[in-house]
Write a protein that holds these residues in place. Structure first.
Motif, PDB file in Angstrom:
ATOM      1  N   ASN A  47       0.831  -1.197   0.000  1.00 52.29           N
ATOM      2  CA  ASN A  47       0.000   0.000   0.000  1.00 52.29           C
ATOM      3  C   ASN A  47       0.870   1.253   0.000  1.00 52.29           C
ATOM      4  O   ASN A  47       0.705   2.145   0.814  1.00 52.29           O
ATOM      5  N   CYS A  48       1.848   1.301  -0.917  1.00 57.82           N
ATOM      6  CA  CYS A  48       2.751   2.447  -0.984  1.00 57.82           C
ATOM      7  C   CYS A  48       2.918   2.908  -2.426  1.00 57.82           C
ATOM      8  O   CYS A  48       2.496   2.236  -3.363  1.00 57.82           O
ATOM      9  N   LEU A  49       3.564   4.054  -2.597  1.00 56.76           N
ATOM     10  CA  LEU A  49       3.834   4.580  -3.941  1.00 56.76           C
ATOM     11  C   LEU A  49       5.080   3.942  -4.548  1.00 56.76           C
ATOM     12  O   LEU A  49       5.179   3.784  -5.755  1.00 56.76           O
ATOM     13  N   GLY A  50       6.041   3.567  -3.676  1.00 53.69           N
ATOM     14  CA  GLY A  50       7.297   2.995  -4.164  1.00 53.69           C
ATOM     15  C   GLY A  50       8.478   3.829  -3.737  1.00 53.69           C
ATOM     16  O   GLY A  50       8.417   4.532  -2.725  1.00 53.69           O
ATOM     17  N   ALA A  51       9.567   3.787  -4.497  1.00 48.85           N
ATOM     18  CA  ALA A  51      10.798   4.487  -4.125  1.00 48.85           C
ATOM     19  C   ALA A  51      11.490   5.068  -5.343  1.00 48.85           C
ATOM     20  O   ALA A  51      11.428   4.500  -6.438  1.00 48.85           O
ATOM     21  N   ILE A  52      12.159   6.207  -5.125  1.00 44.26           N
ATOM     22  CA  ILE A  52      12.930   6.879  -6.179  1.00 44.26           C
ATOM     23  C   ILE A  52      14.332   7.150  -5.650  1.00 44.26           C
ATOM     24  O   ILE A  52      14.499   7.586  -4.509  1.00 44.26           O
ATOM     25  N   ASN A  53      15.333   6.898  -6.481  1.00 39.70           N
ATOM     26  CA  ASN A  53      16.722   7.242  -6.176  1.00 39.70           C
ATOM     27  C   ASN A  53      17.256   8.041  -7.364  1.00 39.70           C
ATOM     28  O   ASN A  53      17.334   7.524  -8.477  1.00 39.70           O
ATOM     29  N   THR A  54      17.612   9.308  -7.133  1.00 38.67           N
ATOM     30  CA  THR A  54      18.038  10.169  -8.242  1.00 38.67           C
ATOM     31  C   THR A  54      19.544  10.150  -8.478  1.00 38.67           C
ATOM     32  O   THR A  54      20.028  10.828  -9.389  1.00 38.67           O
ATOM     33  N   ASN A  55      20.295   9.391  -7.678  1.00 37.86           N
ATOM     34  CA  ASN A  55      21.747   9.317  -7.875  1.00 37.86           C
ATOM     35  C   ASN A  55      22.054   8.963  -9.327  1.00 37.86           C
ATOM     36  O   ASN A  55      21.446   8.055  -9.901  1.00 37.86           O
ATOM     37  N   LYS A  56      23.004   9.685  -9.919  1.00 39.81           N
ATOM     38  CA  LYS A  56      23.266   9.518 -11.361  1.00 39.81           C
ATOM     39  C   LYS A  56      23.715   8.109 -11.727  1.00 39.81           C
ATOM     40  O   LYS A  56      23.573   7.687 -12.877  1.00 39.81           O
ATOM     41  N   GLU A  57      24.271   7.365 -10.754  1.00 42.80           N
ATOM     42  CA  GLU A  57      24.682   5.984 -11.010  1.00 42.80           C
ATOM     43  C   GLU A  57      23.499   5.018 -10.971  1.00 42.80           C
ATOM     44  O   GLU A  57      23.623   3.867 -11.366  1.00 42.80           O
ATOM     45  N   VAL A  58      22.367   5.496 -10.461  1.00 38.10           N
ATOM     46  CA  VAL A  58      21.206   4.611 -10.277  1.00 38.10           C
ATOM     47  C   VAL A  58      20.021   5.060 -11.141  1.00 38.10           C
ATOM     48  O   VAL A  58      19.517   4.302 -11.971  1.00 38.10           O
ATOM     49  N   LYS A  70      14.122  16.101  -9.923  1.00 38.74           N
ATOM     50  CA  LYS A  70      15.510  16.452 -10.196  1.00 38.74           C
ATOM     51  C   LYS A  70      16.383  15.948  -9.044  1.00 38.74           C
ATOM     52  O   LYS A  70      15.920  15.831  -7.914  1.00 38.74           O
ATOM     53  N   PRO A  71      17.672  15.672  -9.313  1.00 41.49           N
ATOM     54  CA  PRO A  71      18.580  15.334  -8.210  1.00 41.49           C
ATOM     55  C   PRO A  71      18.707  16.511  -7.249  1.00 41.49           C
ATOM     56  O   PRO A  71      18.647  17.673  -7.671  1.00 41.49           O
ATOM     57  N   GLY A  72      18.853  16.219  -5.981  1.00 40.02           N
ATOM     58  CA  GLY A  72      19.009  17.261  -4.970  1.00 40.02           C
ATOM     59  C   GLY A  72      19.569  16.657  -3.699  1.00 40.02           C
ATOM     60  O   GLY A  72      19.971  15.494  -3.675  1.00 40.02           O
ATOM     61  N   ASN A  73      19.575  17.448  -2.629  1.00 38.07           N
ATOM     62  CA  ASN A  73      20.169  16.971  -1.374  1.00 38.07           C
ATOM     63  C   ASN A  73      19.114  16.706  -0.301  1.00 38.07           C
ATOM     64  O   ASN A  73      19.438  16.559   0.866  1.00 38.07           O
ATOM     65  N   ARG A  94       8.520  24.309  -7.921  1.00 40.92           N
ATOM     66  CA  ARG A  94       9.447  25.165  -7.170  1.00 40.92           C
ATOM     67  C   ARG A  94      10.907  24.824  -7.449  1.00 40.92           C
ATOM     68  O   ARG A  94      11.806  25.278  -6.745  1.00 40.92           O
ATOM     69  N   ASN A  95      11.135  24.009  -8.458  1.00 45.70           N
ATOM     70  CA  ASN A  95      12.495  23.680  -8.901  1.00 45.70           C
ATOM     71  C   ASN A  95      13.332  23.051  -7.778  1.00 45.70           C
ATOM     72  O   ASN A  95      14.512  23.345  -7.622  1.00 45.70           O
ATOM     73  N   MET A  96      12.697  22.188  -6.979  1.00 39.35           N
ATOM     74  CA  MET A  96      13.399  21.522  -5.879  1.00 39.35           C
ATOM     75  C   MET A  96      13.760  20.097  -6.279  1.00 39.35           C
ATOM     76  O   MET A  96      12.981  19.418  -6.946  1.00 39.35           O
ATOM     77  N   GLY A  97      14.928  19.652  -5.844  1.00 40.56           N
ATOM     78  CA  GLY A  97      15.375  18.304  -6.169  1.00 40.56           C
ATOM     79  C   GLY A  97      15.426  17.409  -4.935  1.00 40.56           C
ATOM     80  O   GLY A  97      15.403  17.886  -3.800  1.00 40.56           O
ATOM     81  N   PHE A  98      15.510  16.106  -5.172  1.00 38.99           N
ATOM     82  CA  PHE A  98      15.544  15.120  -4.087  1.00 38.99           C
ATOM     83  C   PHE A  98      16.684  14.140  -4.313  1.00 38.99           C
ATOM     84  O   PHE A  98      17.038  13.827  -5.451  1.00 38.99           O
ATOM     85  N   SER A  99      17.219  13.620  -3.207  1.00 40.68           N
ATOM     86  CA  SER A  99      18.219  12.544  -3.293  1.00 40.68           C
ATOM     87  C   SER A  99      17.512  11.195  -3.306  1.00 40.68           C
ATOM     88  O   SER A  99      17.733  10.354  -4.172  1.00 40.68           O
TER      89      SER A  99
END
Length: 207
Positions: A47-58, A70-73, A94-99
């Protein structure tokens, strides 16, 4: 069981219809957890949305969201998949990124404390945002959060739903969470060094 036969060690179960519906769903979730534990599989959801990893190697988007942030911290951990979608939309404007971006859902196995232990040493993450309906292991959560906020000096900002009676009912029907005393959660956050905010707007302003 089929995943176990293939030697798979990590599963994301997006499907709903488990603990949050009660009755048969509770039993189904127990069976799911039992199979995962018997075979050493770490399980995200159900019952979840899942997971995202924005690291460029992944660059992995294992969700059913159309958006890849977008990638972020900033790492986000949310018990609500719907809130994840809203936050992705909000952040894109808002042009915010996530790790990392993780929806934990019913937490049959992996919970918020597991993810804090991981994010503590994640070099891509400097700030952690959380949307919580309940906390599974209070003492372990406090210890993990203190290591992050006091020792690693990474801020954690949290929204805790279920502050009102109506909100507690909504959380129970959504992921089968028991809201608990709101004063207890205030105390947990204070002892953990976590900043509690009142909603998504505040979460983003502080972030």
């Amino acid at each position: 069981q089929e995943a176990a036969l293939k030697g798979i060690k990590g599963c994301i179960v997006i499907t709903a219809g488990f603990k949050e519906i009660g009755g048969h769903g509770v039993e189904l979730e127990k069976r799911l957890r039992g199979v995962a534990r018997a075979h050493g599989i770490r399980l995200l959801g159900p019952n979840c949305l899942g997971a995202i990893n924005t690291n460029k190697e992944v660059r992995m988007n294992a969700t059913f969201s159309r958006l890849m942030p977008k990638p972020g911290n900033i790492a986000l951990v949310s018990q609500s998949g719907a809130m994840c979608v809203a936050i992705l939309d909000f952040a894109e404007g808002r042009n915010m990124g996530f790790s990392k971006f993780v929806s934990i859902g019913n937490k049959a196995d992996i919970n918020e404390t597991d993810l804090l232990r991981y994010l503590k040493d994640d070099p891509d993450t400097d700030l952690i945002l959380m949307y919580l309906e309940d906390i599974s292991e209070g003492h372990a959560f406090i210890e993990a959060a203190r290591e992050i906020t006091w020792i690693k000096q990474k801020p954690i900002i949290a929204v805790k739903s279920g502050r009102s009676v109506e909100g507690a009912r909504a959380a129970a029907s959504h992921t089968g969470s028991l809201a608990g005393s709101d004063m207890t959660y205030d105390a947990i956050f204070r002892q953990s060094g976590i900043m509690r905010v009142e909603g998504i707007n505040e979460l983003f302003h502080y972030a």
